[in-house]
Design an enzyme around this catalytic site. Structure first.
Site, PDB file in Angstrom:
ATOM      1  N   SER A 165      10.378  64.928 109.330  1.00 48.23           N
ATOM      2  CA  SER A 165      11.000  65.789 110.343  1.00 48.23           C
ATOM      3  C   SER A 165      12.498  65.572 110.180  1.00 48.23           C
ATOM      4  O   SER A 165      13.154  64.967 111.020  1.00 48.23           O
ATOM      5  CB  SER A 165      10.531  65.395 111.750  1.00 48.23           C
ATOM      6  OG  SER A 165      11.225  66.162 112.721  1.00 48.23           O
ATOM      7  N   GLU A 214      10.515  60.444 119.959  1.00 44.28           N
ATOM      8  CA  GLU A 214      11.431  59.937 118.930  1.00 44.28           C
ATOM      9  C   GLU A 214      12.270  58.755 119.435  1.00 44.28           C
ATOM     10  O   GLU A 214      13.332  58.949 120.016  1.00 44.28           O
ATOM     11  CB  GLU A 214      12.369  61.061 118.447  1.00 44.28           C
ATOM     12  CG  GLU A 214      13.326  60.580 117.356  1.00 44.28           C
ATOM     13  CD  GLU A 214      14.296  61.656 116.844  1.00 44.28           C
ATOM     14  OE1 GLU A 214      14.323  62.763 117.404  1.00 44.28           O
ATOM     15  OE2 GLU A 214      15.010  61.365 115.885  1.00 44.28           O
ATOM     16  N   LYS A 273       7.957  60.338 116.054  1.00 40.84           N
ATOM     17  CA  LYS A 273       9.050  60.521 115.080  1.00 40.84           C
ATOM     18  C   LYS A 273       9.878  59.242 115.042  1.00 40.84           C
ATOM     19  O   LYS A 273      10.827  59.075 115.813  1.00 40.84           O
ATOM     20  CB  LYS A 273       9.905  61.724 115.485  1.00 40.84           C
ATOM     21  CG  LYS A 273      11.127  61.943 114.603  1.00 40.84           C
ATOM     22  CD  LYS A 273      11.693  63.340 114.749  1.00 40.84           C
ATOM     23  CE  LYS A 273      12.998  63.491 114.004  1.00 40.84           C
ATOM     24  NZ  LYS A 273      13.444  64.883 113.867  1.00 40.84           N
TER      25      LYS A 273
HETATM   26  P1  13P Z   1      18.039  63.273 110.795  1.00 37.56           P
HETATM   27  O1  13P Z   1      16.905  63.499 109.836  1.00 37.56           O
HETATM   28  O2  13P Z   1      19.347  63.824 110.313  1.00 37.56           O
HETATM   29  O3  13P Z   1      18.097  61.840 111.262  1.00 37.56           O
HETATM   30  O4  13P Z   1      17.738  64.149 112.061  1.00 37.56           O
HETATM   31  C1  13P Z   1      16.471  64.157 112.585  1.00 37.56           C
HETATM   32  C2  13P Z   1      16.538  64.313 114.026  1.00 37.56           C
HETATM   33  O5  13P Z   1      15.936  65.200 114.577  1.00 37.56           O
HETATM   34  C3  13P Z   1      17.340  63.338 114.782  1.00 37.56           C
HETATM   35  O6  13P Z   1      17.072  63.475 116.138  1.00 37.56           O
END
Ligand code: 13P
Length: 346
Positions: A294, A182, A224
């Site tokens: 996600s 991510e 992500k």
């Molecule tokens: P948000 O969808 O609130 O951005 O959170 C997703 C997430 O896992 C951030 O690390």
């Protein structure tokens, strides 16, 4: 590492019509969310809240493929003594775990951050696997300079964060755990959609270069990312169609088809925007990977408000969660329509 097992889990995480519930807020972040609904954040209130989500049987069994847990949660038990992770497993969803340990100031780069948590990660992954986690998450945070300041992000910040993401991903795969990679380019700021596109492209290219250098198997990971979207303070907001078109173009340019799936973060978008954007992207023909959600905030803001810390509101909280999960499930198939939101409200 057994790549076919990793690939099987990665594909299950992006099962058509399902997506991931990011319920891995750190104690600091969940406190902020609870402050907003005037609930004291204690070990027990955090447990009760997450138990409510995991016992939402329709949402969990039909629309949620996996749940990202926080370290506290993976060791917690429900009111009746059942480990919370068993509730997730019993619903048919795959348990995952956030393994980064947050961010620290990046030396020599004022205002920029590096995500930490690699020390002893191999040992922690082993314990999480034994407990039942089959995927993990590590979030890098990249900021975009305000007022057209092009010095942020610096090359240093994109490089060290990409390096850490790849180190984490390689360690996960060695521990038979699918890494969610991510690299989040933040929505904070006044930049337009094209500046977000440009920075995200740089960040993704750096990330995939490091993943290659560190021999991460792309078939055994999930990406992500953020969407290509204007900053919250930008006067020039992009339409749903523009966000979808630019995000798909960007991802096609940067993400190899060997990656089984892309599961977006919501990043502070409104609930409905996050759904509408995902839906518009999934109406695009010929995508090489599965695209799903996600989401943290975009799945949880409504149930948090409906629950507000009261036992008598559990059913209302579960209804709100189920609604958002269903809307995003439809969006993951390109089958969502705005009037479905109004019908629920009526
Ligand atoms: P948000 O969808 O609130 O951005 O959170 C997703 C997430 O896992 C951030 O690390």
């Amino acid at each position: 590492m057994n790549l076919s097992d990793l690939n099987r889990v990665a594909l299950a995480m992006v099962t058509p019509g399902k997506g991931i519930l990011a319920a891995d807020e750190s104690s600091g972040t969940i406190k902020k969310r609870f402050d907003a609904i005037k609930v004291e954040s204690t070990e027990e209130s955090r447990r009760d809240y997450r138990e409510m989500l995991f016992r939402s049987s329709e949402a969990m069994s039909k629309y949620i493929s996996g749940v990202i847990l926080y370290d506290e949660t993976i060791w917690q038990t429900a009111r009746d003594g059942t480990p919370l992770i068993k509730l997730v497993e019993a619903s048919g969803a795959i348990p995952g775990i956030k393994v980064d340990e947050g961010t620290q100031a990046l030396p020599n780069c004022p205002g920029e951050l590096v995500t930490v948590g690699l020390d002893k990660l191999a040992e922690r992954l082993k314990k999480y696997y034994e407990r039942g986690a089959r995927f993990a998450k590590w979030r890098a945070v990249i900021d975009i300079g305000r007022g057209g300041d092009r010095s942020i992000p610096s090359m240093t910040a994109t490089h060290v964060n990409a390096h850490a993401l790849a180190r984490y991903a390689a360690l996960c795969q060695a521990a038979r755990i699918v890494p969610i990679v991510e690299p989040e380019v933040l929505m904070d700021g006044d930049h337009d959609v094209d500046r977000c596109y440009e920075v995200t492209q740089l960040v993704l290219n750096n990330t995939f270069a490091e993943l290659r250098i560190q021999r991460v198997a792309l078939e055994g990971m999930i990406l992500k990312p953020n969407m290509a979207i204007a900053g919250k303070q930008s006067a020039k907001q992009a339409s749903v169609e523009e966000v979808a078109e630019k995000t798909v173009r960007l991802l096609k340019a940067c993400v190899p088809a060997a990656v089984p799936g892309i599961a977006f973060l919501s990043g502070g978008q409104s609930d409905e925007d996050a759904t509408a954007h995902l839906n518009a992207m999934n109406r695009t023909a010929g995508l090489p990977w599965r695209l799903t959600f996600s989401y943290g905030r975009a799945l949880q803001a409504a149930p948090q408000k409906a629950w507000s810390g009261k036992q008598e509101n559990v059913a209302a909280g579960q209804r709100a969660f189920t609604h958002r999960a269903r809307m995003n499930s439809l969006a993951s198939k390109g089958e969502w329509q705005a009037d479905l939101e109004r019908k629920q409200a009526a």
